[in-house]
Every structure is written in C-alpha cells, then in structure tokens.
Write an enzyme that holds these catalytic residues in place. Structure first.
Site, mmCIF file in Angstrom:
data_model
loop_
_atom_site.group_PDB
_atom_site.id
_atom_site.type_symbol
_atom_site.label_atom_id
_atom_site.label_comp_id
_atom_site.label_asym_id
_atom_site.label_seq_id
_atom_site.Cartn_x
_atom_site.Cartn_y
_atom_site.Cartn_z
ATOM 1 N N HIS A 12 0.553 -1.301 0.192
ATOM 2 C CA HIS A 12 0.334 -0.273 0.189
ATOM 3 C C HIS A 12 0.960 1.633 0.328
ATOM 4 O O HIS A 12 0.060 2.600 0.446
ATOM 5 C CB HIS A 12 -1.242 -0.300 1.403
ATOM 6 C CG HIS A 12 -0.759 0.253 2.298
ATOM 7 N ND1 HIS A 12 -1.182 -1.360 3.582
ATOM 8 C CD2 HIS A 12 0.933 0.184 2.898
ATOM 9 C CE1 HIS A 12 -0.116 -0.837 4.613
ATOM 10 N NE2 HIS A 12 0.588 0.392 4.636
ATOM 11 N N HIS A 59 -0.702 5.209 9.181
ATOM 12 C CA HIS A 59 0.244 5.567 9.601
ATOM 13 C C HIS A 59 0.077 7.104 9.701
ATOM 14 O O HIS A 59 0.356 8.350 10.405
ATOM 15 C CB HIS A 59 0.333 5.464 8.302
ATOM 16 C CG HIS A 59 0.339 4.490 7.449
ATOM 17 N ND1 HIS A 59 -0.210 3.707 6.764
ATOM 18 C CD2 HIS A 59 1.699 3.837 7.224
ATOM 19 C CE1 HIS A 59 -0.509 2.425 6.370
ATOM 20 N NE2 HIS A 59 1.646 2.634 6.484
ATOM 21 N N HIS A 192 10.509 -3.859 3.696
ATOM 22 C CA HIS A 192 11.024 -2.105 3.280
ATOM 23 C C HIS A 192 11.117 -1.587 5.159
ATOM 24 O O HIS A 192 10.786 -2.169 5.757
ATOM 25 C CB HIS A 192 10.280 -1.925 3.256
ATOM 26 C CG HIS A 192 8.578 -1.448 3.352
ATOM 27 N ND1 HIS A 192 7.798 -1.819 3.288
ATOM 28 C CD2 HIS A 192 8.433 0.225 3.814
ATOM 29 C CE1 HIS A 192 6.637 -1.429 3.969
ATOM 30 N NE2 HIS A 192 7.028 0.116 3.886
ATOM 31 N N GLU A 239 4.730 -5.014 8.743
ATOM 32 C CA GLU A 239 3.014 -4.775 7.782
ATOM 33 C C GLU A 239 2.741 -6.005 7.368
ATOM 34 O O GLU A 239 1.459 -6.144 7.120
ATOM 35 C CB GLU A 239 2.995 -3.816 6.723
ATOM 36 C CG GLU A 239 3.514 -1.882 7.651
ATOM 37 C CD GLU A 239 3.174 -1.169 6.354
ATOM 38 O OE1 GLU A 239 3.262 0.054 6.987
ATOM 39 O OE2 GLU A 239 3.093 -1.429 5.492
HETATM 40 FE FE LIG Z 1 2.256 1.057 5.410
#
Ligand SMILES: [Fe+2]
Lengths: 295, 126
Positions: A12, A59, A192, A239
């Site tokens: 996302h 977030h 990431h 995530e």
């Molecule tokens: Fe994210």
C-alpha cells in the site's frame, strides 16, 4: 448464507496512490506493479464481492500516540479518507457494513480479543490505495469493515496473535447469516525500512518465504517474533502482520491464484497476491489466465 | 531501545514505549500536519509553531538541522516525520539518502539493484 470467497493481498505504498493520481501506471517504473492488477480485477469481476474486510495499519491519520489500540474494528456507516500531510488526494471510500462490523466485534470479544471499536473513523492510504487498485477510477462497489493492527508503536501484537485474530474474524464470517459474498484484503509490506541507517533494506528471501506459505501454511509465518520480523523484513516490513491476519479470516484452506513480486516501489519490495477459497465462484476463467503469470 | 531480551538490529531503531514517550511532542507536532492550515502555519512561522508544541531542545535542534537520524534519536517516528518531510519537500528516498549518507541517486540505485540479487530473481519468478 454468506460466503467468504477469498482475499487480495497488496502493498500500500503511498507512492502507488501518487502514480494513480498522476496517471503514471504505464511508465516503465510503475508498469511491473500495475500489471499485477488486470488478473486481480478479472477475478473480482467473476466473484462480485459485496463486502471487503480490510486488514491494515493506520499511519497517523485516525490514531495518534495518545490512544493506540492494538486491534481496532470500524463500526461506522461511512468512512473518510483524508489528507495525510504529504500530498495524496483523498480517494473515495465505500460505505460501512455496521451490522457485520458488530457481528465481528461480538465474536472477537467472545473469543477474548480485547478490541477497540470505532464508530467514527478515518481510513488512510493503507485502505484507500488497495481499494483504488482493485476498483480503479470509482468508489469500490462494496461495503467495508476496516480492522486495524498496530504496526507503529511497539510492542506490536505477535504474528501468532494476528493469525488468531483473523481466524476469529473468520468464525464471525462463517456464522453470518446474510447473503453477502465477502472478501478480505490484507495490505502493507512486504519488506521495507524507511528509518535508520539501514533505510532501504529489503529481503526477497523472507518475502518469498511469506508468500510461499501464506496460502498453504500461514502458521509458518508465526514462528518469528516481532523483533525477528523487524530484523528480517525491516521496521515497516512488519506490516505483513496485516496479511497474516487477513489470511486467518479465510479459514483452513485457501488456494493461491495470482502472485506478483516487484522490487522496488519507492523503498519497498512490493507484492500482490490473490487467494481464493472453495466458496469462490469456480469459473475457471480468472485462474486459467492467471496461472501463466505465476510461472 | 529494544527490550533486554532482544539484541539490537544494526541501523534500526525500534519505536517502543521509551521512544514514544520521548518523542511525544515532536510526533504530536507532525501529526498536526495532516491539516493543510497547520502546514501553512508551520511554514509561515516555524519557531512559533514549534513553541506551541513544546518541543524539547533536542527535538528543536533536530528539526532546525532537518536531520532525520537526530529526529529519530529524539523519539520521532518515521510515519509522523514523513508528514514534516512532506512540508520540507523530501520524499522517502531523500530521507533514506540522508540517513544512509548516500546521494539520492546512489540510494535510488541501491533500491533498484536489490531486484538483481539471486534471491530477488527467485522471488520475482514466484
Ligand atoms: Fe504502510
């Protein structure tokens, strides 16, 4: 009787939303990622889901650090996508399905998950971008139940707990007496890391391990602690907890239909997968076209 | 800042309770940047805006220096810092370059190059 037809799992990354809004889908940088989606949309066209159970993490739009729920379930008639501060225009968000939200909430508490409930909720890019990818250019023709998992402020819930949460949601869906066809989405990841001297870290080997096991053996993904997952997949790679929870909601068996993995999108190793259950419409069309893409 | 049971991960800062307490004011300021009016107010008078959120001296110095690692050391969380970075015109590659001490081009190339490892090729094949 309600049916859980399957799930769409996707990264996302905010930059994906930017690419959509600029119309950059066919640029060489973006094409490999966006090419993942025609087979997904064909599957959606065949399946015609009525409801999306959206597993994602906020977030810093709906939740600040003043109140940070480990798990939160939306129970609002409408949800808003709003300005997150770095330039993405809000995407349209479909309405909620409050009766189903409350059925899920009832079941989760019965199963001893001490959740937070939200009757007023902004949903961020982690929900809006996946919907915009699945149903581009329009409001998704579904109703949604957003479920957030804290992947921001440690301690985070374990992968084992997230899988159990998803399985409890799956029980609620199995008991739901409505006629809807229900799908799940799990968003975020894969590996990431945005922060620290290790920024830019990705780990294709761990991502492959997650993708290889997601359909057939999701419990394999629970063997790592959250700290080990940070080490393996990066501070934001955790995530994948959202994917694990979403997989849990599909029940015991799910078949992998499509898989795309691409490095990089922004700082992220991006992935898109579709898993379907035995309740999915067995048209054969989407799967026969999608399988060559996996080879 | 990891708990005693966990060995530190090089180059990695776990945003835990200690960081969340330490960084509260800085992250609160960044959270306010979800609002365009607040972003404008910061740009108009940065010092006054920072005063309003009562940033610690360490946080003020980090923001003044536009130094991401210092902001993280002062308790900043990258999801919130990204909102400040947006005001400063920095994207996550700019942040990555700064934190790793690379040029932005070199950082972007490092990201691209990760598609070429044997493990990546295998994962891309499926
Ligand atoms: Fe994210």
């Amino acid at each position: 009787m309600a049916k859980v037809i399957g799930g769409v799992f996707t990264s996302h990354v905010p930059a994906i939303g930017g690419a959509i809004q600029r119309g950059a889908q066919n640029e060489p940088y973006w094409k490999p990622f966006f090419d993942a989606w025609p087979p997904v949309r064909e599957w959606l066209d065949v399946q015609q889901p009525d409801v999306v159970i959206m597993f994602y993490n906020d977030h810093g739009l709906n939740f600040f650090l003043d109140k940070m729920p480990t798990f939160a379930v939306g129970a609002a008639p409408v949800y808003r996508n709003e300005d997150e501060g770095w330039g993405l225009h809000p995407f349209p968000i479909p309405p909620g399905h409050t009766d189903l939200s409350w059925a899920i909430i009832e079941k989760l508490v019965e199963e001893e998950f001490d959740i937070t409930t939200c009757q007023d909720m902004a949903v961020d890019h982690a929900a809006s971008i996946p919907l915009a990818l699945a149903w581009p250019g329009r409001e998704a023709p579904v109703r949604i139940v957003p479920i957030t998992i804290n992947t921001v402020q440690h301690p985070l819930p374990s992968a084992k707990r997230c899988l159990a949460l998803g399985r409890a949601v799956g029980k609620a869906l199995a008991e739901w007496q409505g006629p809807e066809k229900i799908m799940v989405m799990g968003t975020g990841g894969l590996s990431h890391q945005l922060d620290g001297e290790r920024a830019g870290f990705m780990n294709a080997e761990y991502d492959k391990f997650c993708m290889d096991n997601l359909s057939s053996d999701p419990d394999a993904l629970t063997r790592h602690s959250v700290h080990e997952m940070v080490e393996l997949s990066g501070t934001q790679g955790v995530e994948v907890l959202n994917w694990i929870a979403a997989r849990g909601a599909l029940g015991a068996t799910a078949r992998e239909l499509t898989r795309t993995y691409h490095i990089p999108i922004s700082n992220t190793a991006a992935a898109v997968m579709v898993l379907e259950t035995e309740a999915a419409v067995q048209s054969g069309k989407a799967s026969s076209e999608a399988i060559p893409a996996m080879a | 800042m990891a708990s005693a049971a966990n060995k530190p991960i090089p180059g990695t800062h776990i945003f835990d309770g200690a960081a969340a307490q330490k960084g509260y004011a800085l992250n609160a300021m960044c959270y306010s940047f979800n609002s365009a009016a607040n972003r404008d107010a910061f740009v108009r008078d940065e010092a006054a805006y920072i005063d309003k959120f009562q940033l610690t001296p360490e946080q003020r110095a980090a923001v003044a220096a536009r130094n991401v690692l210092q902001m993280i050391a002062a308790g900043g969380n990258v999801y919130f810092l990204a909102k400040l970075a947006g005001i400063l015109g920095l994207n996550v590659q700019d942040l990555g370059a700064q934190q790793t001490g690379m040029s932005v081009d070199a950082f972007k190339q490092m990201l691209l190059d990760q598609a070429k490892t044997p493990a990546a090729r295998e994962a891309i094949r499926g």
